[in-house]
Design a protein around this motif. Sequence first.
Motif, mmCIF file in Angstrom:
data_model
loop_
_atom_site.group_PDB
_atom_site.id
_atom_site.type_symbol
_atom_site.label_atom_id
_atom_site.label_comp_id
_atom_site.label_asym_id
_atom_site.label_seq_id
_atom_site.Cartn_x
_atom_site.Cartn_y
_atom_site.Cartn_z
ATOM 1 N N ASP A 298 -20.861 -11.181 3.668
ATOM 2 C CA ASP A 298 -19.535 -11.523 4.176
ATOM 3 C C ASP A 298 -19.126 -12.938 3.774
ATOM 4 O O ASP A 298 -17.949 -13.193 3.511
ATOM 5 C CB ASP A 298 -19.508 -11.399 5.701
ATOM 6 N N ASN A 299 -20.110 -13.862 3.742
ATOM 7 C CA ASN A 299 -19.759 -15.244 3.391
ATOM 8 C C ASN A 299 -19.258 -15.347 1.951
ATOM 9 O O ASN A 299 -18.318 -16.089 1.660
ATOM 10 C CB ASN A 299 -20.941 -16.185 3.629
ATOM 11 N N GLU B 238 -17.731 -12.933 0.307
ATOM 12 C CA GLU B 238 -16.402 -12.312 0.268
ATOM 13 C C GLU B 238 -15.339 -13.235 0.853
ATOM 14 O O GLU B 238 -14.240 -13.376 0.302
ATOM 15 C CB GLU B 238 -16.444 -10.978 1.027
ATOM 16 N N TYR B 239 -15.645 -13.860 1.991
ATOM 17 C CA TYR B 239 -14.685 -14.782 2.610
ATOM 18 C C TYR B 239 -14.387 -15.960 1.674
ATOM 19 O O TYR B 239 -13.239 -16.413 1.572
ATOM 20 C CB TYR B 239 -15.238 -15.308 3.933
ATOM 21 N N HIS B 240 -15.417 -16.468 1.011
ATOM 22 C CA HIS B 240 -15.239 -17.609 0.121
ATOM 23 C C HIS B 240 -14.324 -17.242 -1.050
ATOM 24 O O HIS B 240 -13.394 -17.992 -1.392
ATOM 25 C CB HIS B 240 -16.604 -18.083 -0.389
ATOM 26 N N TRP C 289 -12.116 -14.815 -1.146
ATOM 27 C CA TRP C 289 -10.780 -14.549 -0.611
ATOM 28 C C TRP C 289 -10.045 -15.861 -0.344
ATOM 29 O O TRP C 289 -8.862 -16.006 -0.674
ATOM 30 C CB TRP C 289 -10.929 -13.716 0.655
ATOM 31 N N ALA C 290 -10.714 -16.827 0.268
ATOM 32 C CA ALA C 290 -10.090 -18.115 0.572
ATOM 33 C C ALA C 290 -9.695 -18.858 -0.708
ATOM 34 O O ALA C 290 -8.629 -19.499 -0.759
ATOM 35 C CB ALA C 290 -11.039 -18.972 1.409
ATOM 36 N N GLN D 203 -10.378 -6.553 6.807
ATOM 37 C CA GLN D 203 -10.934 -7.440 7.823
ATOM 38 C C GLN D 203 -9.783 -8.260 8.406
ATOM 39 O O GLN D 203 -8.724 -8.383 7.786
ATOM 40 C CB GLN D 203 -11.981 -8.383 7.229
ATOM 41 N N TYR E 252 -9.112 -15.743 9.398
ATOM 42 C CA TYR E 252 -10.124 -16.689 8.932
ATOM 43 C C TYR E 252 -9.975 -17.033 7.449
ATOM 44 O O TYR E 252 -9.990 -18.217 7.090
ATOM 45 C CB TYR E 252 -11.526 -16.165 9.216
ATOM 46 N N PRO E 253 -9.842 -16.054 6.545
ATOM 47 C CA PRO E 253 -9.676 -16.454 5.132
ATOM 48 C C PRO E 253 -8.430 -17.294 4.895
ATOM 49 O O PRO E 253 -8.441 -18.161 4.012
ATOM 50 C CB PRO E 253 -9.608 -15.112 4.392
ATOM 51 N N ALA F 61 -16.383 -15.843 10.009
ATOM 52 C CA ALA F 61 -15.213 -15.985 10.883
ATOM 53 C C ALA F 61 -15.566 -16.407 12.298
ATOM 54 O O ALA F 61 -14.670 -16.699 13.103
ATOM 55 C CB ALA F 61 -14.445 -14.661 10.926
#
Length: 544
Positions: A49-50, A52-54, A56-57, A75, A79-80, A147
């Motif tokens: 997840d980390n 993917e979030y990175h 996306w951001a 999701q 958060y992103p 998140a």
Amino acid sequence: MQSGIAAIVSRRAAPFWTVFALALAVRLAHYVAMRENDPLFGVLLRGGDNHEYHRWAIEIAQTFWLGWDRVPFTQGPLYPYFLGMGFLRFGSAYSTAVLLQHFLGACTCVLVFSTTLRVFGRFEAWLAALMAVFCPIFLLYEGEILAETLVLFVNVAALRLLLWAHDRQAAADTAAGGGETFIGGESDASRSGRLRLWWRWLTAGLMLGLCVTARPNALLFVPVALFWILTAGSVPRKRAGAVCMLMLGVVLAIMPVTAANYFGGGEFVLVSKNGSWNLYIGNAYDSTGTYARPHSMWAVVFDEQANEADINWTPHLIASIREHPTSLPRLLWTKTRLFWQSGEVPHVANFYLKRSFSPFLRVPLAFGVVAPLGLVGIVFAFSIRLRRWSDGAVLLLLYLAVYSASIILVFVLSRLRLPALAVLIVFASAALAAALRGAGYGVRALLRGEHRAASAFAVVPLAVAVGWAGLGFALRSPDDGLLIRWADHYNLATGYELGKRYAEALREYEAAIERAPALAPRFEESMQFLRGHLDTTPTESAVL
């Protein structure tokens, strides 16, 4: 505006600034320790997840837009977008995310202090603040690109804003009962007061809506909050305006996400479309109750010949429950035990393997310590004195019940318990304060020679200690099979290997094989490579 600034810098605000400064200092010291010692600091393992979030951001920071391939969202998008705005301003380094989250975590500690001060009192507030400041679980996830820190912040902020608006509403109800009114023929002052009151409810609604966009399970709390607001006053019809403004705030916060899903993704999805997917993972007949894809899921993916995120899992879940009718109650009981157990079920970050990297992660204030004391605090809060339905403690208890149920209905992970842990800290402070007060009174009575009074005062701390120890024993994790997995050791080995710390990497590979002996052939090549490097360094090989 000037009055608001004056309040922020006033003497009354000094305790809040003290909590913030202490929390930030602890977090900065923890940040330095983790940066120096954690081999996975700054490492984003593909598929997590980390990672993917990175990604996306960074997309958001670069394009400042939705990224149409990500809608409908799978999701919660809050958060992103929070992270993307941070990357846009401060750069996309891993440290940027961690420092932003440590700042947010310090703000959360202030909110815990403020909430406890409002519900219980000053002594309890300081105890709760100290527990929040040093809580190792909060610190752990503030250091991960996940998140959880933002979810925790918006949930605690929503609770505090609900209490803030409720206090003003209660004052307005009292004034109306005394002959004043906000309806018809009102003066400029009363009209201004009504607008300020509605603004409070709107703000609380906006924050509650942000909770939903951060993690959609918060939607279950919205009708409960509306019902509590409507019935917390003596005359429910006087609170209709409050309910409308709160609901308006929730809708305004969620509406942009729904619009993006509909106009950008072509589907009417309120927040994210992974609800049925998550429900299947946690409730299929062969589920473990955690985030581990059951074997039956792969069979469905093979039959559907589609991406698992695009499959409607609801009919498959219904079919699973029909074929195995006893599986659902069994799983709900398993997940209830998993939620309340002392152990921290990992996903991405393993609390137990990371404790050695920072002294702050070894502070004994994890869920297994705080939760039993919090449950004792709930009993004390509602038994020592009669609390009305409108009491803030009731709202916190309702939130705890709904939030824990929302997690148990899906699947249980350590990181998903953080908002519940914050509320348990508030109640734990009540139990601890009662015990310390009782002990203090007992010691003073003993010094005065009043032995009977000292014995009476000793009842409260003794009851707290017995309840705390008894619940702690009952809720302890039976084994560490779910708490430390072979994959956690493997990920740590990868981090050590990337940092050229070959002895530690080899040790973690061996620990992974102990957990899963069948995987030994898979790791053999990497271990031979590490042994070859160690053979060229006699000092290290001698140590081994």
